[in-house]
Write a protein that holds these residues in place. Sequence first.
Motif, PDB file in Angstrom:
ATOM      1  N   ARG B 233       0.727  -1.190   0.242  1.00  0.00           N
ATOM      2  CA  ARG B 233      -0.080  -0.143   0.373  1.00  0.00           C
ATOM      3  C   ARG B 233       0.978   1.167  -0.270  1.00  0.00           C
ATOM      4  O   ARG B 233       0.561   1.913  -0.731  1.00  0.00           O
ATOM      5  N   ARG B 234       2.210   1.473   0.716  1.00  0.00           N
ATOM      6  CA  ARG B 234       2.418   2.055   0.914  1.00  0.00           C
ATOM      7  C   ARG B 234       3.538   2.690  -1.255  1.00  0.00           C
ATOM      8  O   ARG B 234       3.720   3.992  -0.778  1.00  0.00           O
ATOM      9  N   LEU B 235       3.676   1.745  -1.680  1.00  0.00           N
ATOM     10  CA  LEU B 235       4.713   1.401  -2.907  1.00  0.00           C
ATOM     11  C   LEU B 235       3.170   1.996  -3.826  1.00  0.00           C
ATOM     12  O   LEU B 235       3.711   2.787  -4.686  1.00  0.00           O
ATOM     13  N   LEU B 236       2.036   2.079  -3.224  1.00  0.00           N
ATOM     14  CA  LEU B 236       0.971   1.819  -4.679  1.00  0.00           C
ATOM     15  C   LEU B 236       1.135   3.291  -4.235  1.00  0.00           C
ATOM     16  O   LEU B 236       0.232   4.260  -4.911  1.00  0.00           O
ATOM     17  N   SER B 237       1.258   4.038  -3.185  1.00  0.00           N
ATOM     18  CA  SER B 237       1.156   5.632  -3.108  1.00  0.00           C
ATOM     19  C   SER B 237       1.770   6.711  -3.163  1.00  0.00           C
ATOM     20  O   SER B 237       1.854   8.247  -3.684  1.00  0.00           O
ATOM     21  N   THR B 238       3.099   5.870  -4.317  1.00  0.00           N
ATOM     22  CA  THR B 238       4.048   6.590  -4.830  1.00  0.00           C
ATOM     23  C   THR B 238       3.609   7.376  -5.984  1.00  0.00           C
ATOM     24  O   THR B 238       2.790   6.690  -7.330  1.00  0.00           O
ATOM     25  N   GLN B 239       4.314   7.861  -6.711  1.00  0.00           N
ATOM     26  CA  GLN B 239       4.583   8.786  -7.857  1.00  0.00           C
ATOM     27  C   GLN B 239       4.812   8.623  -9.133  1.00  0.00           C
ATOM     28  O   GLN B 239       6.009   9.065  -8.570  1.00  0.00           O
ATOM     29  N   PRO B 240       5.273   8.176 -10.129  1.00  0.00           N
ATOM     30  CA  PRO B 240       4.130   6.708 -10.251  1.00  0.00           C
ATOM     31  C   PRO B 240       4.365   5.743  -9.277  1.00  0.00           C
ATOM     32  O   PRO B 240       5.537   5.207  -8.929  1.00  0.00           O
ATOM     33  N   PRO B 241       3.340   4.864  -9.023  1.00  0.00           N
ATOM     34  CA  PRO B 241       3.613   3.509  -9.187  1.00  0.00           C
ATOM     35  C   PRO B 241       4.617   2.560  -9.389  1.00  0.00           C
ATOM     36  O   PRO B 241       4.505   2.761 -10.948  1.00  0.00           O
ATOM     37  N   PRO B 242       5.100   1.822  -9.347  1.00  0.00           N
ATOM     38  CA  PRO B 242       5.653   0.887  -9.617  1.00  0.00           C
ATOM     39  C   PRO B 242       4.973  -0.212 -10.477  1.00  0.00           C
ATOM     40  O   PRO B 242       3.808  -0.525 -10.409  1.00  0.00           O
ATOM     41  N   ASP B 243       5.995  -0.901 -10.768  1.00  0.00           N
ATOM     42  CA  ASP B 243       5.329  -1.730 -12.233  1.00  0.00           C
ATOM     43  C   ASP B 243       5.667  -3.404 -11.741  1.00  0.00           C
ATOM     44  O   ASP B 243       5.225  -4.066 -13.012  1.00  0.00           O
ATOM     45  N   GLY B 244       6.319  -2.911 -11.059  1.00  0.00           N
ATOM     46  CA  GLY B 244       7.208  -4.480 -10.886  1.00  0.00           C
ATOM     47  C   GLY B 244       7.498  -4.664  -9.548  1.00  0.00           C
ATOM     48  O   GLY B 244       7.718  -3.446  -8.991  1.00  0.00           O
ATOM     49  N   ALA B 253       5.115 -11.079  -1.017  1.00  0.00           N
ATOM     50  CA  ALA B 253       4.710 -10.850  -2.306  1.00  0.00           C
ATOM     51  C   ALA B 253       2.858 -11.505  -2.286  1.00  0.00           C
ATOM     52  O   ALA B 253       2.357 -10.543  -3.204  1.00  0.00           O
ATOM     53  N   MET B 254       2.719 -12.186  -1.751  1.00  0.00           N
ATOM     54  CA  MET B 254       1.739 -12.924  -1.516  1.00  0.00           C
ATOM     55  C   MET B 254       0.106 -11.816  -0.734  1.00  0.00           C
ATOM     56  O   MET B 254      -0.368 -11.484  -1.682  1.00  0.00           O
ATOM     57  N   GLY B 255       0.668 -11.613  -0.030  1.00  0.00           N
ATOM     58  CA  GLY B 255       0.137  -9.356   0.669  1.00  0.00           C
ATOM     59  C   GLY B 255       0.224  -8.668  -0.093  1.00  0.00           C
ATOM     60  O   GLY B 255      -0.649  -8.017  -0.444  1.00  0.00           O
ATOM     61  N   ALA B 256       1.577  -8.522  -0.881  1.00  0.00           N
ATOM     62  CA  ALA B 256       1.761  -6.911  -1.574  1.00  0.00           C
ATOM     63  C   ALA B 256       0.545  -7.549  -2.619  1.00  0.00           C
ATOM     64  O   ALA B 256      -0.206  -6.952  -3.339  1.00  0.00           O
ATOM     65  N   ILE B 257       0.161  -9.136  -3.355  1.00  0.00           N
ATOM     66  CA  ILE B 257      -0.203  -9.248  -4.658  1.00  0.00           C
ATOM     67  C   ILE B 257      -2.576  -8.570  -4.499  1.00  0.00           C
ATOM     68  O   ILE B 257      -2.811  -8.037  -4.922  1.00  0.00           O
ATOM     69  N   ASP B 258      -2.348  -9.324  -3.031  1.00  0.00           N
ATOM     70  CA  ASP B 258      -3.520  -9.150  -1.950  1.00  0.00           C
ATOM     71  C   ASP B 258      -4.100  -7.391  -2.006  1.00  0.00           C
ATOM     72  O   ASP B 258      -5.008  -6.838  -2.991  1.00  0.00           O
ATOM     73  N   ALA B 259      -3.134  -7.028  -2.028  1.00  0.00           N
ATOM     74  CA  ALA B 259      -3.296  -5.270  -1.388  1.00  0.00           C
ATOM     75  C   ALA B 259      -3.297  -4.435  -3.123  1.00  0.00           C
ATOM     76  O   ALA B 259      -4.328  -3.804  -3.384  1.00  0.00           O
ATOM     77  N   THR B 260      -2.557  -4.867  -4.136  1.00  0.00           N
ATOM     78  CA  THR B 260      -2.670  -4.722  -5.521  1.00  0.00           C
ATOM     79  C   THR B 260      -3.715  -5.191  -6.149  1.00  0.00           C
ATOM     80  O   THR B 260      -4.633  -4.009  -7.027  1.00  0.00           O
ATOM     81  N   LEU B 261      -4.793  -6.098  -5.963  1.00  0.00           N
ATOM     82  CA  LEU B 261      -5.758  -6.481  -6.488  1.00  0.00           C
ATOM     83  C   LEU B 261      -7.276  -5.873  -5.711  1.00  0.00           C
ATOM     84  O   LEU B 261      -8.239  -5.468  -6.835  1.00  0.00           O
ATOM     85  N   GLU B 262      -6.882  -5.551  -4.156  1.00  0.00           N
ATOM     86  CA  GLU B 262      -7.782  -4.974  -3.976  1.00  0.00           C
ATOM     87  C   GLU B 262      -7.706  -2.966  -4.308  1.00  0.00           C
ATOM     88  O   GLU B 262      -8.732  -2.511  -3.914  1.00  0.00           O
ATOM     89  N   ALA B 263      -6.620  -2.713  -4.817  1.00  0.00           N
ATOM     90  CA  ALA B 263      -6.762  -0.867  -5.252  1.00  0.00           C
ATOM     91  C   ALA B 263      -6.997  -1.472  -6.232  1.00  0.00           C
ATOM     92  O   ALA B 263      -7.118  -0.382  -7.552  1.00  0.00           O
TER      93      ALA B 263
END
Lengths: 353, 353
Positions: B233-244, B253-263
Amino acid sequence: MAVRMKDIAKDLGLSVVTISKVLRNHDDIGDETRERVLARVKELNYRPNLTARSLVTGRSYLIGLVVPDLLHPFFAEIAKALSTALRKKGYSLIISSSEEDPELEEQEIDQLLGRQLDALIIASARKTGEPLRRVEKQVTPYILVDREFVGFPANFVGIDDEAAGILATDHLIAVGCERVAHIRGPEISPGIRRFEGYKKSLAQHGMQFHSEYVVAERTVDVQSRQLGAEGMRRLLSTQPPPDGVFCYNDPLAMGAIDATLEAGLSVPRDIAFIGCGNLHYDDSLRVPLSSIDQQSQRIGEKAARLALSIIAAKIPPRRRRIILDPSLVVRASTDRAGIAYRPPKQDEPSRNR
Amino acid sequence: MAVRMKDIAKDLGLSVVTISKVLRNHDDIGDETRERVLARVKELNYRPNLTARSLVTGRSYLIGLVVPDLLHPFFAEIAKALSTALRKKGYSLIISSSEEDPELEEQEIDQLLGRQLDALIIASARKTGEPLRRVEKQVTPYILVDREFVGFPANFVGIDDEAAGILATDHLIAVGCERVAHIRGPEISPGIRRFEGYKKSLAQHGMQFHSEYVVAERTVDVQSRQLGAEGMRRLLSTQPPPDGVFCYNDPLAMGAIDATLEAGLSVPRDIAFIGCGNLHYDDSLRVPLSSIDQQSQRIGEKAARLALSIIAAKIPPRRRRIILDPSLVVRASTDRAGIAYRPPKQDEPSRNR
DNA sequence: TTGAAAGCGCTACCAG
DNA sequence: CTGGTAGCGCTTTCAA
């Protein structure tokens, strides 16, 4: 070479007995003497030889654990809980994996018994308890976990597997399944009883039991995903195929779901699934998996407590059977009001681009 | 009470020594005598007291293993491989979990050393190896696995973590990621080196290192899914967010993917993910997870072999550092030509009905 | 408050 | 081929 009490005694002009007493906090030692001993002990980083101590006291502070597969999270969790609970009392855990092989299990138990364990905890890979009679003749008290033997009374800690089977099957029926199948486990108590529970639930709901809706698998290890897929393919070929499947454990359910999606069917709309074990990654799966919780942690804790109480008792206490209640954990694989999972297609466009 | 050699000797009118020799297959025993002894041994189900034997021979045939978390499949796999390899040589494994707590680890090591282990294998939870100097002063040889300490030479078996970091980052870049982030692990050697590898790979591809694309997490246990989500979630708030994103381990990684899909983002189209560990359920996950294989099984095997060779050596052999190569396992989470995973919507109609 | 003697169950060493 | 003796490192018992 390693430091011994004798060395410390000589250094300090004391006797070995005095050192021994200091180390075990006997109170018949002068303060000054105690200080001197402790100082030297620290200085030399001395550590008593527990093997020697064990030989004379007859207590090893060692507890054995035999599991069919350390990799299976259910057993790993039991091991962890056991280890945590026992450590607090100064016990160490000596773990051995039988790889679901009864012969190996027997060898391992033999090995362990030679080590003068204070207790032995076994999740047995065998179908009959007879070989355990030999353990019985030894002094070592033992406790079965997860799997017990019919007509073979022993200390036991586990869940009510029949209730687990009923809970799972009831749930499938509650979400509207009309043709409930079962991918059953091996011929050990959990496999047998969950199957019993399945049949009881069907009966209670006035549903017919169809033997073609039951497939049997041999093993329960983590590789069983493959077996789950195979079993499911067989179920899919029945006419009509089931619309709900209760799987003996979670890995089997994962495989079964794989096979279902591959066949182009939707989960849980076409077929709903429930497993047993409630593994910690169940909700991160392709289709988050409904499951029956087996309370692995509490099984470990209870087994630890039981073992300690048996060890502490002067005379061997009466056998105990500790049965924990399973509980239902609902996730997407049976949530028919929710998402329908289908096999994603290669050519499917992403909505996000 | 338990049977002893003395009992058998008396029964048969022989000496204890003779019994002892028979049991250890000495060849200076008459055939008839041997038969008689073995018969009686079997009859009484006699098992030699390994504690007593250990006291006199100085060998316990016991090997200790200390891991940060038995539940983490990586360590469970090491334990299993170790146990299998050692059992063949008559060794038992005494396992202890430090719960990632350095103090507990130290206590456990102390306990274990008192048990006269023939060797100790440690995946240490601490940041510095200093406390291990104390082990060094003991006679017990020890081997570090997975985690080692800089400037602290010791026997070690693990993978090349820097190479793992490079492999992972290279792969993300190869599939077209332009803004590669890293959810890094703790300040232990794998965490540090995978991060180094990440930076090296970026540099090799002429890509700028941005510190805001690196988030740090404290722990590595299975619960770290939650931490992965937070980090993401912290990474998603950067501008621009990462693409990898290269994650220190698979649960993160599982948690990170969860957060990404949720977003509401798609994986791997919007953001691709790779973990490390190659856990056995990686390909059954919501988004099958690309990962770096850590060769847990081979680490266990190598550690076992190394331990046995050290034990067998008359004089302590030179320290060895065994470094295995990590390998890349590609699955859907980085397969940008393949399926785009999006969070399934409640209202989404099933194609199959 | 301290310690000498005995012994836990077994193996190493050497004598017969 | 067989076995007596000594001793592994510690605790237990009991006398000083």
